[in-house]
Design an enzyme around this catalytic site. Sequence first.
Site, PDB file in Angstrom:
ATOM      1  N   TRP B 292     -17.031   5.212   7.002  1.00 37.34           N
ATOM      2  CA  TRP B 292     -17.624   4.320   8.017  1.00 37.34           C
ATOM      3  C   TRP B 292     -19.013   3.847   7.574  1.00 37.34           C
ATOM      4  O   TRP B 292     -19.424   2.725   7.834  1.00 37.34           O
ATOM      5  CB  TRP B 292     -17.703   5.053   9.349  1.00 37.34           C
ATOM      6  N   HIS B 293     -19.727   4.746   6.895  1.00 35.56           N
ATOM      7  CA  HIS B 293     -21.093   4.415   6.499  1.00 35.56           C
ATOM      8  C   HIS B 293     -21.156   3.391   5.388  1.00 35.56           C
ATOM      9  O   HIS B 293     -22.163   2.706   5.241  1.00 35.56           O
ATOM     10  CB  HIS B 293     -21.850   5.674   6.061  1.00 35.56           C
ATOM     11  N   GLY B 294     -20.127   3.331   4.587  1.00 36.50           N
ATOM     12  CA  GLY B 294     -20.192   2.338   3.522  1.00 36.50           C
ATOM     13  C   GLY B 294     -18.992   2.376   2.622  1.00 36.50           C
ATOM     14  O   GLY B 294     -18.311   3.397   2.499  1.00 36.50           O
TER      15      GLY B 294
END
Lengths: 303, 445
Positions: B292-294
Amino acid sequence: MKNTRPVLSLLVLLLFFFIGDRMIGYVFNYLFMRSNFRYATIYKSEGLNYDVLIFGNSRGRSYYAPYMEEKLGLTCYNLSYNRLRIPFINLVFNDYLEKNVPPKLIIVEIHSLMGYLDGHLSVIKIFYDMSERMRKHLATYNHKEWQLSRLSRVYRYNGEFLIRALLSGKSDQYWMIQGKASQAVIESVLSKKDRKLNPPSGRALQEAKAFMETANAYGCEVRFVYNPNMPGFYQEGIVDKYIASLQKTTGKVWDYSDLFQDFTLFRDDLHINIEGCYELIDQQIADGFYFPFFEQREEQNGE
Amino acid sequence: MLVSSYVFYGWWDWRFLSLIAISTLVDYWAGRNMARTDEVRKRKLLLLLSLTLNLGLLGFFKYFNFFIESTAEFLTLFGMRANLPTLRIILPVGISFYTFQTLSYTIDIYRHQLEPEKSLLRFAVFVAFFPQLVAGPIVRARLLLPQLRVDNHFDWNRLQQGVTLVIWGYFLKVGLADSVAVLVDAVYGQPRLFFSSALITGTVFYAFQIYGDFCGYSSIAIGIARMLGFDFGINFNKPYFAVSFSDFWKRWHISLSSWLRDYLYIPLGGNRSGKWKTYRNLMLTMLLGGLWHGAAMRFIIWGGLHGIFLVVQRLSQKPSQWLYERVFIPKIIRKAIAIPLVFALVCITWIFFRAGNLSEAMLILRKVFRLNEFSLLTLPPKIDVLKGSLLIAFVIVVDWLDEHYDFFSRLPSKPWLYVSFLSLVLWLTFFFGNFFANAFIYFVF
């Protein structure tokens, strides 16, 4: 009535913040001006009389004034600082001349003409109260910094200068780059073969020209110098080309870029250390870099 | 509020307003129609529509190139060269946040945990509400929609609370995060050139940079919302005082961790399907949390490490219990060991988060563990270390006070403490703050 407390709290907060900000700002100003930090010295004093002034960014800091004084018999003062460049040098020099005796010789390390020229705009707010020149420059070139500096006195001391001033001790001229470059740094320098040196910008040349005109008007001799690079930093010919483009404006640039082949004379990929400074000064004396001032002093001393 | 939220978002790039609008309309329609039917198949289809649209948008804008490049790399392992096309895609700011926010709405309706919003306008405000639109917190529909339905009147107490949060948040971002970022950027920019002392310092500073940056933004967002009369809950709860990894995830980015728990971990079975499935569920949740973060391997590794630490924590629960039953270790000693240990392990995960790429992360890790030339002489510029250390110490003290004495809750009731503390925070912000620095780190997620 139940809303009185939060309203009062917010109003008192605003008042307390501003009064405290002014008071703390005055205390910071007192501490700064009381220190022996190089820029505090020139703003708190009058009639300073140095034979040699040194200007530059962190490379300019490599000139260790106490050693220069010992070898040359001339009084020397280093006014270089990390990341600062020719626009700041112009401002400081002009302020210096207002109250102090013009030096005989000015050394300018030419990396102060390269790269991002506006790094000083985040630090000169500390001179807000001390220099009208600096204040106007800030208002013109970084209005937001100027506005914040007007709003908050504490903000004017945001940056390295105050902390450096508090740590300056009896004299900050002893502040020198120590240590040796690590193997990792050396390998990194040698492995990168495509370093470029962009020609000096129009603005850098204008500032250099303005600096020289001011210096000459006060009878000061200006010498531009290129400090030693780490061996293999640039491919052959790159530095020569750069210096040639600079010399059209500055006149002779003393090129010491290839002086050292010994990595132990460097603190990191960009800076010589104190041992490197000793060797550089000795070489400059041998080359007549300090002519005629060093020779005049020798004559006076009967050597 | 809707107009101001859309103007706020559109100021960055008006074209991406269409994505928020599409997500809003589809989820509003899906929610209304889900509530109108009891047919499981129809409800599932509508939920699937919402999931497909939102995750599809997220997947395309955020992960398209990552999957293409990963596929191409995977094919090269088998000796195949695939010139798969990548696209120049701009990542819409906040997409990871508002898609998750609207998904919570449709999923809760599907689960019969929420009634659909009748007013499209109100629903649109819920999706696009500007304080939390670009970087969270992810506010659940069941928290925000009821607040949007009541009339709001100006309240000085709420204004005071909001001002407190905004000032503290601004200090965390400008004073702490952007100040320590200078050293972090220098060290992580060229890790090969630095020794372990600098890399350890840089990593610890980064732990506080990301905390200051993200918690600061959350605090500002929550504070602005409070001033407007809305309560978003809290998104950070002194995470570096965590005594375990599960405790850490109850304190760090609470809105995301609780979202993952409720909509991923628990539907997968949570901890109710036996220990091996529990470990699987933990790992999957944390891996996806990392993703989700990257769109990069290092974020997946970051999530994976957290998953591993959570699994190890579970595995060590019984042995720890056995030990405490036989050896008396005062709680304060246990905490004194646990807190720095958890912090150190979290810092190891941050190395992957911050490093430029995987090979640099591994290089930093190797140097840190070898303690290669650890020496105070090899620290980066002392002034930056001194500044950063003072700021971090201040934040730790304030967090400690809040942890043990509910400092921020009590502040408004003690006027002189309130004035003194916030004035100090403002002075520190002006003295140390970097006002011309980076955007918020989480704007890119």
